[in-house]
Design a protein around this motif. Sequence first.
Motif, mmCIF file in Angstrom:
data_model
loop_
_atom_site.group_PDB
_atom_site.id
_atom_site.type_symbol
_atom_site.label_atom_id
_atom_site.label_comp_id
_atom_site.label_asym_id
_atom_site.label_seq_id
_atom_site.Cartn_x
_atom_site.Cartn_y
_atom_site.Cartn_z
ATOM 1 N N GLU A 27 0.803 -1.079 -0.057
ATOM 2 C CA GLU A 27 0.125 0.043 -0.035
ATOM 3 C C GLU A 27 0.911 1.246 0.079
ATOM 4 O OE1 GLU A 27 -2.572 1.786 -0.952
ATOM 5 O OE2 GLU A 27 -4.059 0.813 0.375
ATOM 6 N N VAL A 28 0.418 2.143 -0.605
ATOM 7 C CA VAL A 28 1.194 3.672 -0.653
ATOM 8 C C VAL A 28 0.044 4.516 0.197
ATOM 9 C CG1 VAL A 28 2.127 5.300 -2.101
ATOM 10 C CG2 VAL A 28 2.293 2.916 -2.786
ATOM 11 N N THR A 29 0.740 5.413 1.093
ATOM 12 C CA THR A 29 -0.216 5.971 1.874
ATOM 13 C C THR A 29 0.037 7.577 1.741
ATOM 14 O OG1 THR A 29 1.331 5.578 3.893
ATOM 15 C CG2 THR A 29 -0.560 4.125 3.833
ATOM 16 N N GLY A 30 1.134 7.842 1.316
ATOM 17 C CA GLY A 30 1.444 9.372 0.816
ATOM 18 C C GLY A 30 2.528 9.462 0.099
ATOM 19 N N ILE A 31 2.694 10.706 -0.726
ATOM 20 C CA ILE A 31 3.621 11.041 -1.547
ATOM 21 C C ILE A 31 3.497 12.583 -1.447
ATOM 22 C CG2 ILE A 31 4.851 11.168 -3.789
ATOM 23 C CD1 ILE A 31 3.444 8.715 -4.635
ATOM 24 N N SER A 32 4.637 13.068 -1.096
ATOM 25 C CA SER A 32 4.656 14.852 -1.044
ATOM 26 C C SER A 32 6.128 15.394 -1.353
ATOM 27 C CB SER A 32 4.195 15.351 0.229
ATOM 28 O OG SER A 32 5.173 14.733 1.374
ATOM 29 N N ASP A 33 6.340 16.432 -1.784
ATOM 30 C CA ASP A 33 7.437 16.778 -2.109
ATOM 31 C C ASP A 33 7.892 17.949 -1.113
ATOM 32 O OD1 ASP A 33 6.339 19.339 -2.792
ATOM 33 O OD2 ASP A 33 6.550 19.087 -4.682
ATOM 34 N N THR A 34 9.225 18.675 -1.340
ATOM 35 C CA THR A 34 9.856 19.575 -0.233
ATOM 36 C C THR A 34 8.955 20.899 -0.019
ATOM 37 O OG1 THR A 34 11.114 20.510 -1.858
ATOM 38 C CG2 THR A 34 12.037 18.839 -0.525
ATOM 39 N N LEU A 35 8.000 21.112 -1.018
ATOM 40 C CA LEU A 35 6.953 22.135 -0.939
ATOM 41 C C LEU A 35 5.862 21.590 -0.320
ATOM 42 C CD1 LEU A 35 8.013 24.064 -4.324
ATOM 43 C CD2 LEU A 35 8.773 24.507 -1.937
ATOM 44 N N SER A 36 5.550 20.627 0.293
ATOM 45 C CA SER A 36 4.357 19.823 0.930
ATOM 46 C C SER A 36 3.360 19.738 -0.286
ATOM 47 C CB SER A 36 3.809 20.987 1.832
ATOM 48 O OG SER A 36 4.852 21.146 3.043
ATOM 49 N N VAL A 37 3.657 19.898 -1.403
ATOM 50 C CA VAL A 37 2.669 19.356 -2.714
ATOM 51 C C VAL A 37 2.585 17.840 -2.578
ATOM 52 C CG1 VAL A 37 2.490 19.506 -5.088
ATOM 53 C CG2 VAL A 37 3.520 21.564 -4.068
ATOM 54 N N THR A 38 1.292 17.381 -2.718
ATOM 55 C CA THR A 38 1.000 16.011 -2.536
ATOM 56 C C THR A 38 0.461 15.547 -3.823
ATOM 57 O OG1 THR A 38 -1.184 16.508 -2.134
ATOM 58 C CG2 THR A 38 0.064 16.145 -0.025
ATOM 59 N N TYR A 39 1.132 14.118 -4.185
ATOM 60 C CA TYR A 39 0.897 13.624 -5.347
ATOM 61 C C TYR A 39 -0.209 12.438 -5.172
ATOM 62 C CZ TYR A 39 4.847 16.372 -6.963
ATOM 63 O OH TYR A 39 5.512 17.503 -7.340
ATOM 64 N N ILE A 40 -0.977 12.396 -6.251
ATOM 65 C CA ILE A 40 -2.204 11.204 -6.304
ATOM 66 C C ILE A 40 -1.579 9.765 -6.922
ATOM 67 C CG2 ILE A 40 -4.309 10.436 -7.031
ATOM 68 C CD1 ILE A 40 -5.147 13.323 -6.350
ATOM 69 N N VAL A 41 -1.760 8.691 -6.242
ATOM 70 C CA VAL A 41 -1.028 7.590 -7.062
ATOM 71 C C VAL A 41 -2.423 7.077 -7.850
ATOM 72 C CG1 VAL A 41 -0.551 5.143 -6.481
ATOM 73 C CG2 VAL A 41 0.142 6.867 -4.835
ATOM 74 N N GLU A 42 -1.669 6.972 -9.068
ATOM 75 C CA GLU A 42 -2.681 6.125 -10.253
ATOM 76 C C GLU A 42 -2.632 4.858 -10.218
ATOM 77 O OE1 GLU A 42 -2.979 6.039 -15.039
ATOM 78 O OE2 GLU A 42 -1.158 6.754 -14.204
ATOM 79 N N LYS A 43 -1.546 3.906 -9.917
ATOM 80 C CA LYS A 43 -1.315 2.568 -9.509
ATOM 81 C C LYS A 43 -0.001 2.316 -9.160
ATOM 82 C CE LYS A 43 -0.262 1.345 -14.279
ATOM 83 N NZ LYS A 43 -0.447 0.654 -15.451
ATOM 84 N N PHE A 44 0.123 1.195 -8.729
ATOM 85 C CA PHE A 44 1.593 0.616 -8.081
ATOM 86 C C PHE A 44 1.396 -0.833 -8.340
ATOM 87 C CE2 PHE A 44 -0.658 0.374 -3.885
ATOM 88 C CZ PHE A 44 -0.283 -0.821 -3.625
ATOM 89 N N VAL A 45 2.780 -1.260 -8.515
ATOM 90 C CA VAL A 45 2.986 -2.782 -8.718
ATOM 91 C C VAL A 45 2.912 -3.423 -7.364
ATOM 92 C CG1 VAL A 45 4.483 -4.467 -9.361
ATOM 93 C CG2 VAL A 45 4.479 -2.104 -10.612
ATOM 94 N N HIS A 46 1.913 -4.216 -7.040
ATOM 95 C CA HIS A 46 1.881 -4.829 -5.791
ATOM 96 C C HIS A 46 2.739 -5.944 -5.790
ATOM 97 C CE1 HIS A 46 -0.234 -7.309 -2.585
ATOM 98 N NE2 HIS A 46 -0.862 -5.908 -2.261
ATOM 99 N N GLY A 47 3.600 -6.032 -4.660
ATOM 100 C CA GLY A 47 4.763 -6.983 -4.455
ATOM 101 C C GLY A 47 5.754 -6.344 -5.060
ATOM 102 N N GLY A 48 5.672 -5.239 -5.815
ATOM 103 C CA GLY A 48 7.206 -4.860 -6.606
ATOM 104 C C GLY A 48 7.464 -3.396 -5.913
ATOM 105 N N SER A 49 8.133 -2.432 -6.758
ATOM 106 C CA SER A 49 8.496 -1.498 -6.047
ATOM 107 C C SER A 49 8.495 -0.230 -6.672
ATOM 108 C CB SER A 49 10.252 -1.435 -5.844
ATOM 109 O OG SER A 49 10.881 -1.847 -7.167
ATOM 110 N N THR A 50 7.562 -0.422 -7.911
ATOM 111 C CA THR A 50 7.214 1.001 -8.868
ATOM 112 C C THR A 50 6.022 1.406 -8.578
ATOM 113 O OG1 THR A 50 8.500 -0.131 -10.517
ATOM 114 C CG2 THR A 50 6.971 1.687 -11.151
ATOM 115 N N ILE A 51 5.857 2.900 -8.326
ATOM 116 C CA ILE A 51 4.695 3.642 -8.209
ATOM 117 C C ILE A 51 4.399 4.627 -9.396
ATOM 118 C CG2 ILE A 51 3.453 5.314 -6.681
ATOM 119 C CD1 ILE A 51 5.353 4.458 -4.486
#
Length: 314
Positions: free
Chosen positions: A244-268
């Motif tokens: 599960e991916v619970t959050g992504i943000s940059d240094t300016l506190s901009v959040t990014y929405i996950v479109e999909k990720f590889v379950h059991g993998g390492s690509t988001i």
Amino acid sequence: MKTKNKFQLCWRCILAISLLLVAACERPGDEIDIPTGPVSTVEYLVEQGWVSYEDGDYSDSKSQFTSAINRDVFYKEAYLGLGWTLNRLSDFNGAIPRFDLLLTLATESDSALELLSYAGKTLSYAGMSSDSLSCLEAENFLEGAEVDYVFEHDDRITTTNLKKLLLNGYWNYQDFYSVQNTIINHFEADWFDNLVITDENLSDVEDISASISVETEVDTSVSPYDTTIISASIELPAGYNLLEVTGISDTLSVTYIVEKFVHGGSTIFIDVDAVTNTAPLLDDLAQPVEVDFIHAADYGEYLNTLMEKVQGLY
């Protein structure tokens, strides 16, 4: 004029003689046969169709529902009955078009018929081993069904059984992320959070540093050149098996929405359409971000744990 009068007189005589002959054939006390019994209205045919369906006489219920449709091609419940009957006869290719036609005829007041059509398509696609389509229809059903719903003509069709069928379908085509979400969303279980805390195999990682890499397309036919982001993704360090991916943000506190990720993998993969300002991504081409996620140290062990949980819900 005289000829016309003679013709009328002759015709009246013939009619009178015919009536006398009919009367002569009937003796005093003879009874005239009058048809009795219920009139085969569409409503009656559908009612009898459900009676036969509940008795397991699917051949007769098919005949009754078909007759009802022949009587009134817009009678929606007849299509529902015929669809379910064909499903029970394992004629899944015949059942699905009946449910589809019912969905086409349905109006806003036909929500109950719509739900049963989704349920019918769920079981029909499952019978055809089309698990992805079966899951899609099950989700449509569960979106509007009450938690304690039971079909009045078939107590095998319940919300609980459709949830289990949904789980089974996702597992069959190895969509383990959807298996997780089905358990959490439809079974109202908090097992996943508890599992993260209690199972040493799982870890909840916060604020790991990574970067967004973008793939772009440049239109050189305009001036200045127009650059479009085709995709944006994050590749985590080796060894992380994403659950599960619970959050992504940059240094300016901009959040990014996950479109999909590889379950059991390492690509988001980032939802590019949801990014309001793409300039930072285009400027750096490797935008630094902080990622929060849940992962399994041993993905195989996690799937075994997940399977045990699924089996425990049956």
